[in-house]
Design a protein around this motif. Sequence first.
Motif, PDB file in Angstrom:
ATOM      1  N   LEU A   2      -0.245  -1.479   4.791  1.00  9.91           N
ATOM      2  CA  LEU A   2      -0.023  -1.374   6.333  1.00  9.91           C
ATOM      3  C   LEU A   2       1.354  -2.028   6.324  1.00  9.91           C
ATOM      4  O   LEU A   2       2.346  -1.493   7.100  1.00  9.91           O
ATOM      5  CB  LEU A   2      -1.172  -2.533   7.036  1.00  9.91           C
ATOM      6  N   HIS A   3       1.751  -3.130   5.588  1.00  2.87           N
ATOM      7  CA  HIS A   3       2.972  -3.753   5.617  1.00  2.87           C
ATOM      8  C   HIS A   3       4.035  -2.921   5.235  1.00  2.87           C
ATOM      9  O   HIS A   3       5.313  -2.896   5.753  1.00  2.87           O
ATOM     10  CB  HIS A   3       2.846  -5.079   4.869  1.00  2.87           C
ATOM     11  N   PHE A  11      -7.267  -6.381   1.128  1.00  2.00           N
ATOM     12  CA  PHE A  11      -5.721  -6.641   0.559  1.00  2.00           C
ATOM     13  C   PHE A  11      -5.025  -5.667   0.521  1.00  2.00           C
ATOM     14  O   PHE A  11      -3.729  -5.479   1.023  1.00  2.00           O
ATOM     15  CB  PHE A  11      -5.896  -7.689  -0.421  1.00  2.00           C
ATOM     16  N   ALA A  26      -3.959  -4.183   3.872  1.00  3.99           N
ATOM     17  CA  ALA A  26      -2.977  -4.875   4.323  1.00  3.99           C
ATOM     18  C   ALA A  26      -1.515  -4.674   3.809  1.00  3.99           C
ATOM     19  O   ALA A  26      -0.727  -4.378   4.387  1.00  3.99           O
ATOM     20  CB  ALA A  26      -3.284  -6.477   4.328  1.00  3.99           C
TER      21      ALA A  26
END
Lengths: 239, 239
Positions: free
Chosen positions: A87-88, A81, A84
């Motif tokens: 990355l976002h 998580f 992620a």
Amino acid sequence: MYKLFKPTKKISSKLKKALIENPHWILNDFEILDQLITSEKNKTNGNIVDLRDIFLKKTKSKLEDLSKLHTHTISAAYENFLGASNLHRCIIKILEQKNLEKLIDILTTDIIKILQCSVIILLFSGKEKVVLNNPYFINIKNEEIKKIMRSAKLTKKKLTRLKSNSTELYTKKILNESSPKIYSEAMLSLCTYSEDYNSILILGSSSKNFFNEKNKTDYLDILAKVISIQLRNHISALK
Amino acid sequence: MYKLFKPTKKISSKLKKALIENPHWILNDFEILDQLITSEKNKTNGNIVDLRDIFLKKTKSKLEDLSKLHTHTISAAYENFLGASNLHRCIIKILEQKNLEKLIDILTTDIIKILQCSVIILLFSGKEKVVLNNPYFINIKNEEIKKIMRSAKLTKKKLTRLKSNSTELYTKKILNESSPKIYSEAMLSLCTYSEDYNSILILGSSSKNFFNEKNKTDYLDILAKVISIQLRNHISALK
């Protein structure tokens, strides 16, 4: 009360009575049962005397293994998580940049920090040379970039290659002595969305396991695609 | 002391500590051991004959519980990953579209499928009307869109609002009888990157729990930002 719980040789009669009246106190308590069995085993010099003991030992270690695995899974899910969400953050920052210069700037400042890398280099080879005021944007010959892509086995389908074998790192060849030591690197193909140029993004880490060949590249593949699209947009805006 | 020995359901922590420190109290006392084994025997039709059996039984049930928990954790991690990977597919598809018409087309075809929604509507209010050949791109008055944003409490920081109260759904007001029934909806503010227009993306689901108020909106917030950036790029290219 103090006397009752003193480490005496024998149990006090009051406590004994209470235990006999409430056997579930012990029977339902895993830790007490465990202690009782362990002490009994020690008394007999740890010699295994019963099949049940062997089974017990195995079940216990299985329980411990599963507990550890469970903790690892939770921590892996959390890291996923975290990965992620980082990355976002990168994607949004990359999309927010309105021209090529700003894109390269954000890669070599904010993105390098979010990804916890030591160095980011963009190799570029187009029909015309693109001159930017950033030392990490490097124009190289088309043959050279194609050679690198071949040796890294980068294709339209395989966008990312990780390497942690320090003698084979490309960053070793181009960084000078004063640069941070690189022990693993990721190469991302940025050619997905244009035939007009070839481009590779190289991320270098000071940790050997950061870009280990065994790691998954799902998130880096997404990053490669997003940067590819933006590179195409900004390059075509230059014309 | 009285309290310690009360016939409670669970053993007191003080007594537990004392027993763990003095296992010989039980192990050397034939009467207590006898009582423990007899009560466990009664529970299980007299089959259990040894403390090890009791322990084994408890270990097994603990192992089963942990196995179940572990499986749940793995499945939650997997679902999270599935969610992230679908979001990434959406992001790449959105970025690949080269103009406004194609962006709206991809939202109402591929993106709606990936997100497993029943309907996607884009409300738009700019200085000039933007005419597209897509029934899900709807020009509305600026006052109206501002009213919707106020009532949905959408701001620059709060980009997504979920609603599963079917009487309050905005999609109810604009969809006709032949449209699919909507039981929950997400409203995404697309105004983050421009002051020149106001825009809202509405996702509708036929499942009441799909856009439940209690769900997290992290991934939809990212989607809102990515669509906002592309909307700004394509709108400014129209001029």
